[in-house]
Design a protein around this motif. Structure first.
Motif, PDB file in Angstrom:
ATOM      1  N   LYS A  92      30.852   7.757  80.391  1.00 26.67           N
ATOM      2  CA  LYS A  92      32.294   7.994  80.392  1.00 26.67           C
ATOM      3  C   LYS A  92      32.609   9.372  80.957  1.00 26.67           C
ATOM      4  O   LYS A  92      33.584   9.559  81.683  1.00 26.67           O
ATOM      5  CB  LYS A  92      32.836   7.860  78.968  1.00 26.67           C
ATOM      6  N   ALA A  93      31.773  10.361  80.596  1.00 22.91           N
ATOM      7  CA  ALA A  93      32.012  11.722  81.062  1.00 22.91           C
ATOM      8  C   ALA A  93      31.859  11.832  82.575  1.00 22.91           C
ATOM      9  O   ALA A  93      32.460  12.690  83.198  1.00 22.91           O
ATOM     10  CB  ALA A  93      31.048  12.684  80.370  1.00 22.91           C
ATOM     11  N   ASP A  94      31.041  10.951  83.155  1.00 25.51           N
ATOM     12  CA  ASP A  94      30.804  10.988  84.595  1.00 25.51           C
ATOM     13  C   ASP A  94      31.861  10.229  85.389  1.00 25.51           C
ATOM     14  O   ASP A  94      31.811  10.214  86.613  1.00 25.51           O
ATOM     15  CB  ASP A  94      29.425  10.395  84.909  1.00 25.51           C
ATOM     16  N   ARG A  95      32.781   9.579  84.713  1.00 22.75           N
ATOM     17  CA  ARG A  95      33.797   8.809  85.421  1.00 22.75           C
ATOM     18  C   ARG A  95      34.766   9.707  86.174  1.00 22.75           C
ATOM     19  O   ARG A  95      35.070  10.823  85.750  1.00 22.75           O
ATOM     20  CB  ARG A  95      34.591   7.946  84.432  1.00 22.75           C
ATOM     21  N   ILE A  96      35.263   9.175  87.293  1.00 22.59           N
ATOM     22  CA  ILE A  96      36.332   9.846  88.035  1.00 22.59           C
ATOM     23  C   ILE A  96      37.637   9.549  87.328  1.00 22.59           C
ATOM     24  O   ILE A  96      38.006   8.385  87.145  1.00 22.59           O
ATOM     25  CB  ILE A  96      36.384   9.325  89.483  1.00 22.59           C
ATOM     26  N   THR A  97      38.339  10.580  86.913  1.00 22.02           N
ATOM     27  CA  THR A  97      39.596  10.381  86.179  1.00 22.02           C
ATOM     28  C   THR A  97      40.774  10.428  87.135  1.00 22.02           C
ATOM     29  O   THR A  97      40.831  11.256  88.046  1.00 22.02           O
ATOM     30  CB  THR A  97      39.767  11.438  85.082  1.00 22.02           C
ATOM     31  N   VAL A  98      41.726   9.517  86.915  1.00 17.65           N
ATOM     32  CA  VAL A  98      42.848   9.336  87.842  1.00 17.65           C
ATOM     33  C   VAL A  98      44.169   9.277  87.085  1.00 17.65           C
ATOM     34  O   VAL A  98      44.258   8.632  86.032  1.00 17.65           O
ATOM     35  CB  VAL A  98      42.680   8.034  88.652  1.00 17.65           C
ATOM     36  N   VAL A  99      45.181   9.927  87.630  1.00 18.33           N
ATOM     37  CA  VAL A  99      46.562   9.765  87.180  1.00 18.33           C
ATOM     38  C   VAL A  99      47.319   9.006  88.260  1.00 18.33           C
ATOM     39  O   VAL A  99      47.224   9.346  89.444  1.00 18.33           O
ATOM     40  CB  VAL A  99      47.242  11.125  86.908  1.00 18.33           C
ATOM     41  N   LEU A 100      48.048   7.970  87.865  1.00 19.17           N
ATOM     42  CA  LEU A 100      48.831   7.162  88.799  1.00 19.17           C
ATOM     43  C   LEU A 100      50.286   7.627  88.800  1.00 19.17           C
ATOM     44  O   LEU A 100      50.903   7.717  87.739  1.00 19.17           O
ATOM     45  CB  LEU A 100      48.780   5.690  88.386  1.00 19.17           C
ATOM     46  N   ALA A 101      50.826   7.906  89.975  1.00 20.49           N
ATOM     47  CA  ALA A 101      52.213   8.341  90.089  1.00 20.49           C
ATOM     48  C   ALA A 101      52.960   7.420  91.041  1.00 20.49           C
ATOM     49  O   ALA A 101      52.751   7.458  92.253  1.00 20.49           O
ATOM     50  CB  ALA A 101      52.291   9.786  90.570  1.00 20.49           C
ATOM     51  N   ASP A 102      53.811   6.559  90.483  1.00 20.62           N
ATOM     52  CA  ASP A 102      54.623   5.628  91.270  1.00 20.62           C
ATOM     53  C   ASP A 102      55.816   5.238  90.415  1.00 20.62           C
ATOM     54  O   ASP A 102      55.667   5.035  89.209  1.00 20.62           O
ATOM     55  CB  ASP A 102      53.816   4.397  91.657  1.00 20.62           C
ATOM     56  N   ASP A 103      56.988   5.152  91.032  1.00 17.52           N
ATOM     57  CA  ASP A 103      58.181   4.862  90.231  1.00 17.52           C
ATOM     58  C   ASP A 103      58.297   3.396  89.827  1.00 17.52           C
ATOM     59  O   ASP A 103      59.156   3.044  89.017  1.00 17.52           O
ATOM     60  CB  ASP A 103      59.452   5.302  90.981  1.00 17.52           C
ATOM     61  N   HIS A 104      57.459   2.522  90.366  1.00 18.03           N
ATOM     62  CA  HIS A 104      57.491   1.107  89.997  1.00 18.03           C
ATOM     63  C   HIS A 104      56.373   0.799  89.010  1.00 18.03           C
ATOM     64  O   HIS A 104      55.188   0.925  89.340  1.00 18.03           O
ATOM     65  CB  HIS A 104      57.341   0.222  91.238  1.00 18.03           C
ATOM     66  N   SER A 105      56.740   0.369  87.827  1.00 22.13           N
ATOM     67  CA  SER A 105      55.738   0.088  86.793  1.00 22.13           C
ATOM     68  C   SER A 105      54.794  -1.034  87.224  1.00 22.13           C
ATOM     69  O   SER A 105      53.606  -1.029  86.877  1.00 22.13           O
ATOM     70  CB  SER A 105      56.419  -0.282  85.475  1.00 22.13           C
ATOM     71  N   SER A 106      55.314  -1.989  87.999  1.00 25.26           N
ATOM     72  CA  SER A 106      54.467  -3.093  88.451  1.00 25.26           C
ATOM     73  C   SER A 106      53.395  -2.600  89.417  1.00 25.26           C
ATOM     74  O   SER A 106      52.257  -3.095  89.410  1.00 25.26           O
ATOM     75  CB  SER A 106      55.318  -4.174  89.120  1.00 25.26           C
ATOM     76  N   VAL A 107      53.755  -1.621  90.262  1.00 25.71           N
ATOM     77  CA  VAL A 107      52.770  -1.048  91.185  1.00 25.71           C
ATOM     78  C   VAL A 107      51.701  -0.299  90.405  1.00 25.71           C
ATOM     79  O   VAL A 107      50.501  -0.429  90.676  1.00 25.71           O
ATOM     80  CB  VAL A 107      53.456  -0.109  92.204  1.00 25.71           C
ATOM     81  N   ARG A 108      52.128   0.490  89.426  1.00 23.37           N
ATOM     82  CA  ARG A 108      51.156   1.223  88.609  1.00 23.37           C
ATOM     83  C   ARG A 108      50.216   0.254  87.887  1.00 23.37           C
ATOM     84  O   ARG A 108      49.007   0.486  87.802  1.00 23.37           O
ATOM     85  CB  ARG A 108      51.861   2.124  87.587  1.00 23.37           C
ATOM     86  N   ALA A 109      50.772  -0.832  87.384  1.00 22.67           N
ATOM     87  CA  ALA A 109      49.944  -1.815  86.685  1.00 22.67           C
ATOM     88  C   ALA A 109      48.919  -2.425  87.631  1.00 22.67           C
ATOM     89  O   ALA A 109      47.747  -2.619  87.264  1.00 22.67           O
ATOM     90  CB  ALA A 109      50.825  -2.907  86.072  1.00 22.67           C
ATOM     91  N   GLY A 110      49.337  -2.700  88.865  1.00 25.99           N
ATOM     92  CA  GLY A 110      48.421  -3.268  89.847  1.00 25.99           C
ATOM     93  C   GLY A 110      47.319  -2.292  90.226  1.00 25.99           C
ATOM     94  O   GLY A 110      46.149  -2.669  90.341  1.00 25.99           O
ATOM     95  N   LEU A 111      47.711  -1.032  90.418  1.00 29.71           N
ATOM     96  CA  LEU A 111      46.720  -0.009  90.753  1.00 29.71           C
ATOM     97  C   LEU A 111      45.728   0.191  89.610  1.00 29.71           C
ATOM     98  O   LEU A 111      44.514   0.307  89.827  1.00 29.71           O
ATOM     99  CB  LEU A 111      47.421   1.320  91.070  1.00 29.71           C
ATOM    100  N   ARG A 112      46.246   0.216  88.397  1.00 32.31           N
ATOM    101  CA  ARG A 112      45.377   0.379  87.227  1.00 32.31           C
ATOM    102  C   ARG A 112      44.373  -0.776  87.143  1.00 32.31           C
ATOM    103  O   ARG A 112      43.182  -0.567  86.884  1.00 32.31           O
ATOM    104  CB  ARG A 112      46.211   0.456  85.948  1.00 32.31           C
TER     105      ARG A 112
END
Length: 233
Positions: A10-30
Motif C-alpha cells: 500500500k505504501a508503494d502505491r501511486i496516490t492520486v487526487v481526481l479533479a473534475d466537476d462531473h461526479s460521473s467522470v470522477r467515478a469513471g476515472l476512479r
C-alpha cells in the motif's frame, strides 16, 4: 501475503487526487485507476480551489486535473499546486487544440491526456508522471507545442494563459544537454532519448534533471516549449 507485506504494498502505491466537476467522470476515472494494484485514489475535487486544498492536505503523487472547471479552473489550480510542490499534475483535455492547454504549459503541468484515452493509456500516464517522465503522449505533445509556438495567445483567447515572450538566451548547456533538450522538444520519453543517444536510462534522467535546473523550469513540458522557441525541435 502477510499484514506487513500488504502494508508495504500500500505504501508503494501511486496516490492520486481526481479533479473534475462531473461526479460521473470522477467515478469513471476512479473505477479505471483502482483496477491497478499500484494506484490508489485518495481524494476528489469538483473545482480548482478544492483540488489545491486536497493536494495540500493529502500530498498525492499525482493530481489528475480537468482543464475546465467552473468555480476555479484547472490552470490556476495547477499553477498553485506546482508552485507549492504539492504534487505532479496530469492535465485532462478534450484537445481541439484547446487553448487552455497552452496556459497549462506555463502553469507547470507535467503532462496531458485526452479525456478519450483508453484505460491503459490513463494508467500508463499516471505512472509516467509519478515517476518523473512527463511526456505521456508524444504525438499530443508535438501538436500542442507546434500550435503553442506557431500561434501565441493573448489574454482574451487564452483564458488566463501567459502571453508568449521573446525567447530568452539559453544558459550554458553542454552539448549532450542540448541534445536532450532537443529530444524533449520533440516529445521523446526518457526511454526514447536513451535509445537515441545510446546511453543508460539513469544517465538520461540525470541529464533531464540538469536541463530543468539550468533552464529554471520544473517540468519537461516547460523545457520542451523552450526547445521549440529556440528552434531545437
Amino acid at each position: 501475503m502477510t499484514a506487513e507485506t500488504g502494508d508495504h504494498a500500500k505504501a508503494d502505491r501511486i496516490t492520486v487526487v481526481l479533479a473534475d466537476d462531473h461526479s460521473s467522470v470522477r467515478a469513471g476515472l476512479r473505477l479505471i485507476l483502482e483496477t491497478a494494484e499500484d494506484v490508489a485514489v485518495v481524494g476528489e475535487a469538483a473545482d480548482g480551489p478544492t483540488a489545491v486544498a486536497q493536494a495540500r492536505a493529502l500530498r498525492p503523487d499525482v493530481v489528475l486535473m480537468d482543464a475546465r472547471m467552473p468555480g476555479g479552473d484547472g490552470i490556476a489550480a495547477t499553477r498553485e499546486i506546482v508552485a507549492q510542490e504539492l504534487a505532479q499534475v496530469l492535465m485532462l483535455t478534450t484537445f481541439d487544440v484547446d487553448e487552455v492547454v497552452f496556459g497549462a504549459l506555463r502553469a507547470g503541468a507535467a503532462g496531458f491526456l485526452l479525456k478519450s484515452a483508453e484505460p491503459d493509456q490513463l494508467l500508463d500516464g499516471v505512472r509516467a508522471v509519478a515517476h518523473g517522465d512527463g511526456v505521456v503522449a508524444p504525438e499530443v505533445t508535438r501538436r500542442v507545442l507546434e500550435a503553442f509556438v506557431a500561434a501565441p495567445l493573448n489574454a482574451e483567447t487564452a483564458q488566463g494563459a501567459v502571453p508568449s515572450a521573446p525567447a530568452p538566451p539559453l544558459p550554458g548547456l553542454t552539448e549532450r544537454e542540448t541534445e536532450v533538450l532537443a529530444a524533449l522538444g520533440k516529445g521523446a520519453s526518457n526511454a526514447q532519448i536513451a535509445a537515441q543517444l545510446t546511453v543508460s536510462l539513469p544517465t538520461v534522467k540525470t541529464h533531464v534533471s540538469n536541463v530543468l535546473t539550468k533552464l529554471h523550469v520544473t517540468t519537461r513540458m516547460q523545457a520542451a516549449v523552450i526547445a521549440r522557441e529556440h528552434g531545437l525541435a
